[in-house]
Design an enzyme around this catalytic site. Structure first.
Site, mmCIF file in Angstrom:
data_model
loop_
_atom_site.group_PDB
_atom_site.id
_atom_site.type_symbol
_atom_site.label_atom_id
_atom_site.label_comp_id
_atom_site.label_asym_id
_atom_site.label_seq_id
_atom_site.Cartn_x
_atom_site.Cartn_y
_atom_site.Cartn_z
ATOM 1 N N TYR A 440 0.761 -1.113 0.184
ATOM 2 C CA TYR A 440 0.251 -0.423 0.351
ATOM 3 C C TYR A 440 0.960 1.177 -0.026
ATOM 4 O O TYR A 440 2.133 1.226 0.161
ATOM 5 C CB TYR A 440 -0.762 0.049 1.316
ATOM 6 C CG TYR A 440 -1.266 -0.094 2.123
ATOM 7 C CD1 TYR A 440 0.336 0.076 3.044
ATOM 8 C CD2 TYR A 440 -1.949 -0.414 3.352
ATOM 9 C CE1 TYR A 440 0.150 0.263 4.368
ATOM 10 C CE2 TYR A 440 -1.826 0.358 4.977
ATOM 11 C CZ TYR A 440 -0.802 0.236 5.159
ATOM 12 O OH TYR A 440 -0.318 -0.116 6.678
ATOM 13 N N GLU A 441 0.219 2.790 -0.120
ATOM 14 C CA GLU A 441 0.802 3.518 -0.545
ATOM 15 C C GLU A 441 2.043 3.376 -1.710
ATOM 16 O O GLU A 441 3.598 4.281 -1.589
ATOM 17 C CB GLU A 441 1.556 4.094 0.613
ATOM 18 C CG GLU A 441 0.949 4.463 1.796
ATOM 19 C CD GLU A 441 -0.467 5.649 1.326
ATOM 20 O OE1 GLU A 441 0.096 6.440 0.385
ATOM 21 O OE2 GLU A 441 -1.624 5.845 1.998
#
Lengths: 597, 597
Positions: A440-441
């Site tokens: 994620y990110e």
């Protein structure tokens, strides 16, 4: 398994490696000083150990449940959040004019490490709130700021980030959610669309939730230049600041995930009844650039997560290795069984974990300090140099810390033997929780492309070369430092191999970007190991000096030297291997016919 | 996600690399030939794809339940087992005189790969049955054999291995379960004690279960020399072969595990009512050596598991990468979004998975062929050489395949991006399932100690040197083979680095075993990469020849060359790095005070 905040290690990095006193001396940071930071750390340690760590397994075991749009969190989470909020932890970094404490990034990073290690799922709620706060603070109108920021900074109204849609993951150009001017003509918009993977998108810990949502206005250009950012509160806010009607936004379902079960990952639906009211943040069509402001910080935050969960896993593995008695010690005259911490391979695994965590902490906090300098340094050239350093280091910290978190928490499982595979032990939870951090990110692949493209090639390697020169200076000091010369030799070999890959990537990126991209993740890892080894080399030099001066805890400083020596022998040699791969591994990755994969 | 048995790849390895026709020519294997093996593979592929793979997620989702000692398996498992049993798959390797088909290890290995990839949890039941069958066949009395073997080989009565106790994991010297002569004087024994981690210890798929149990007789010597092996059936067997009374053995509980949820992992209690009847296998106090006979095969089987689950994960990742459209292709003029399989880093990840799986398959099957030669070669010297090869390769195959399975299945998750973290996708199941393989049947640390001690040092490096000489011969062929020279160069560098570590370990093992042990796991990985690269080099030479001869599917053979080239650039350089670590990394791992960890 209990968690002990590694306050001594953090203090060493803050003061000796990351330059806390320099950061405190920056304009605007006058109220912060190392003694105050010590006191904050002690309080945060108590909270992390006493409140957040004990409910970590609850989150894993019970997860969250959703019933007709209402999300119920795991036992203990709501109460812990209220304590967290009331103690003022949410607003540590928030701007003073809206009730925050305006602390430097370096200091808040140290505290965040403790939250992430104690309870990764929990920590995501304040982390996302901070990101949303920053986006609003930088880009929203004064009116929006005055309505939302004080409540968000106090922790009363947590924030979320709504980017992803089923067809738009890494590729936000594909965002389809819509926003149209509200027919009431009050200047607001009506939002419609579905967002997925929304962390803490709905829950029972707060009275209101402030969603930041990417959507397209009518007639917006296609692609990333047609995306705008909106504030969409769960409850509308009346003119007097009190909560009004429930907005038309709803949690449709929760994802069943590999890890971080304590954190609700929501599918959010906006405007099912045609009435999801949102407010434009800043200018139309600039939403993506606004999101990137906060994504940089969020990425650094995820780097902290990777390192922190590794530390948690390490502590648990050490405790088990001290406790578990199995087989006699190799080469010992004592025929009775020994604690497995005495077995050489267990020590190798523990040191592999420990040395990487220490290297990551040093590099991560160095980036935090650079962030503060980039924000507040009075000298424009220094400020700019610090910002370039931040830009270059963030993908490395995010990518390397999190990739290694997968390996480190896997070693944490391995040290437990068969018990590591049993969920009650808790080692497996860290392994599962860690697995999201390299996704994620921005996945590691996204970080690595950012590193070789927007960061390395676009500035023709300027910052990389500054760093390589600094590494060379540390090499020279180490080589002149008696028993530390062995670290200097290993670091030198790694530095020389990296010069070659930097040259290769600079020569290749424009002419053959696909070939350069094959080497991008290996290059990210290479930089992580090199720079991590550099920081541990610095730590060893400082420790040697402290020992010579008879200052402080000798055993602590001896251990810093051992850790640096271990990393030099067990991690730094990989740099040369990665350099081979980067320089000679592109063609064979690309030549095979796609249909033959 | 469906599974497709990689029959072409397996056939290539069997015929071109592992020497199937030589194995078929061994005395006793006359009934087997490559055409028959082809037919078996086709049938097994149908069964794996059509029956076992479709219920793999059921196993993960539903797991097993226990109620008052009765274990209920996941939906579909019982029926699949009955089909599996009725098709005769259980007895493929079983001795002909007890109803088995006596197939070579190499052939059964290929079929086992398919079971493991299709449904790892399911595959453990027949795998353990095979191990138990072999232990009885080699060591039990004719009477015991005639009672149990036919039923076990037919699959009617699956077998289990009961070694571990809470205090006795890797260290079986600590086994405390007891056996006393049965007061009835019928020559049987009464067993008492608790065993943990018993895979398929209790279930509803069969009428009876045959437990092999380690326990101590009265007055047995302490430690490993006082352990005996017993057969303890779930139901006693009457003189006419029919099932008699329920024996006093009971599943007390099931473990909650990280993965392989489809396979019940039982806590087994023997003799709660003082009446668990068991029968001594072979001689008293020799149980551990009997177990080791079968553990060697079991370890090789776990190596197959690691490779197989990696293949499954790879197939799923390729399918997703073809399907998922996200972002434009780098360096392409086409501005529209592309399938992610076109992105260089995704290709790097897929090739990292693929090339390691192919290297592992080749090395694993080579070990299977050596096992057959060790069992049946008419020439005593060849037979002995083959056995030495088996002994040396098993810890490498077990340790390397399974350690890499963790990394490979992690890449499988990574390629799915955020979807990889969502359980419905299935990628995470492979990641969780794989995690046990580097732990059970001896952790990687145990394999590595076995490798440097009992295998390398005890024969003063003889087999290692034979292998290094064979690698050198392949290096020479590659260097003379035009565009394959680049593989030869990389293999040569790896071979030279390995000579140094072999010399180092031989010089160090006796004088400083703790230092040698620090390098044991790195050495195991080094050997895995070197020997895997060697096999892929052989494959490339063969493929180049086939292409020159215009024989077979050109695209298939081109892909073998690409895979070898990729491995040479992306994996082989790590050998030199590991050599540095082995030779210079011991002191720093051991010097730090235990209390400072």
């Amino acid at each position: 398994m209990s968690y002990r905040a590694p306050v001594n290690d953090i203090r060493f990095v803050l003061n000796e490696l990351a330059g806390l006193s320099e950061v405190c001396a920056l304009p605007g940071n006058e109220d912060t000083n190392p003694e105050l930071v010590d006191a904050i750390l002690e309080e945060a340690a108590k909270f992390a150990e006493g409140v957040l760590a004990p409910i970590n397994r609850n989150g894993d075991l019970h997860g969250n449940t959703v019933d007709n749009g209402v999300v119920t969190t795991a036992p203990g989470f709501r109460d812990a959040y209220h304590q967290f909020r009331d103690a003022g932890w949410v607003g540590m970094r928030g701007p003073v004019e809206y009730g925050g404490q305006g602390m430097p990034a370096l200091v808040t990073m140290a505290v965040e490490e403790l939250w992430c290690a104690a309870n990764l799922s929990f920590s995501l709620c304040p982390l996302l709130t901070l990101g949303a706060t920053e986006a609003l603070h930088h880009h929203a109108s004064d009116e929006l700021k005055s309505i939302y920021l004080p409540k968000m900074i106090s922790g009363e109204w947590p924030g979320t980030m709504n980017l992803t849609e089923p067809q738009a993951g890494s590729d936000l150009a594909q965002v389809r959610s819509k926003a149209v001017p509200n027919p009431t003509g009050d200047g607001s918009y009506l939002i419609s669309g579905q967002k997925i993977f929304i962390t803490w998108g709905e829950h029972d810990m707060a009275d209101n939730i402030v969603h930041l949502v990417l959507a397209r206005l009518p007639d917006a250009p296609a692609g990333v230049k047609g995306i705008s950012l909106f504030v969409v509160p769960k409850f509308l806010v009346n003119a007097d600041g009190s909560l009004g009607a429930r907005n038309d936004v709803r949690c449709v379902s929760l994802e069943h995930k590999l890890g971080i079960h304590g954190s609700p990952t929501c599918v959010m639906s906006y405007g099912d009844n045609g009435n999801a009211v949102g407010y434009l943040v800043g200018e139309a069509n600039r939403g993506l650039s606004y999101m990137f402001t906060m994504m940089n910080h969020a990425r650094l935050g995820v780097g902290v997560e990777g390192m922190a969960i590794s530390e948690r896993s390490y502590q648990q593995a050490v405790a088990y290795a001290r406790d578990r008695v199995q087989s006699r010690a190799l080469g010992s005259d004592d025929a009775s069984s020994a604690a497995i911490i005495k077995h050489p391979d267990v020590r190798r695994m523990l040191m592999t974990m420990r040395s990487q965590i220490e290297a990551q902490r040093a590099l991560t906090y160095l980036t935090g300090a650079a962030l503060d300098k980039a924000a507040r340094h009075p000298d424009a050239a220094e400020k700019q140099k610090a910002q370039a350093l931040v830009n270059f280091l963030i993908p490395i910290v995010k990518g390397w810390n999190t990739e290694q978190a997968n390996e480190i928490t896997s070693l944490g499982v391995q040290i437990h033997g068969g018990m590591g595979f049993i969920e009650e032990t808790g080692a497996a939870q860290h392994y599962r929780d860690a697995r999201i951090t390299s996704i994620y990110e921005g996945t590691t692949g996204i970080q690595a492309l950012d590193l070789i493209g927007r960061k390395l090639a676009s500035e023709k390697g300027t910052t990389a070369k500054v760093l390589l020169t600094e590494v060379a200076a540390t090499v020279n000091k180490l080589k002149a430092a008696g028993d530390l010369a062995v670290i200097g030799d290993a670091l030198e070999a790694a530095q020389e191999a990296t010069i070659k890959t930097v040259d290769y990537l600079l020569a290749t990126f424009d002419s053959n970007p696909r070939a350069a991209a094959v080497g991008s993740v290996p290059f990210l890892k290479q930089m992580g190991i090199l720079l991590g080894g550099w920081q541990l080399g610095r730590a060893a030099l400082i420790a040697r000096q402290k020992l010579a001066d008879g200052e402080g805890d000798a055993a602590f400083f001896e251990s810093k030297i051992s850790v640096a020596r271990f990393f030099a022998a067990h991690q730094l040699p990989q740099v040369a291997a990665l350099a081979q791969t980067i320089r000679f591994g592109a063609e064979s990755a690309l030549e095979i016919g796609e249909e033959l994969l």
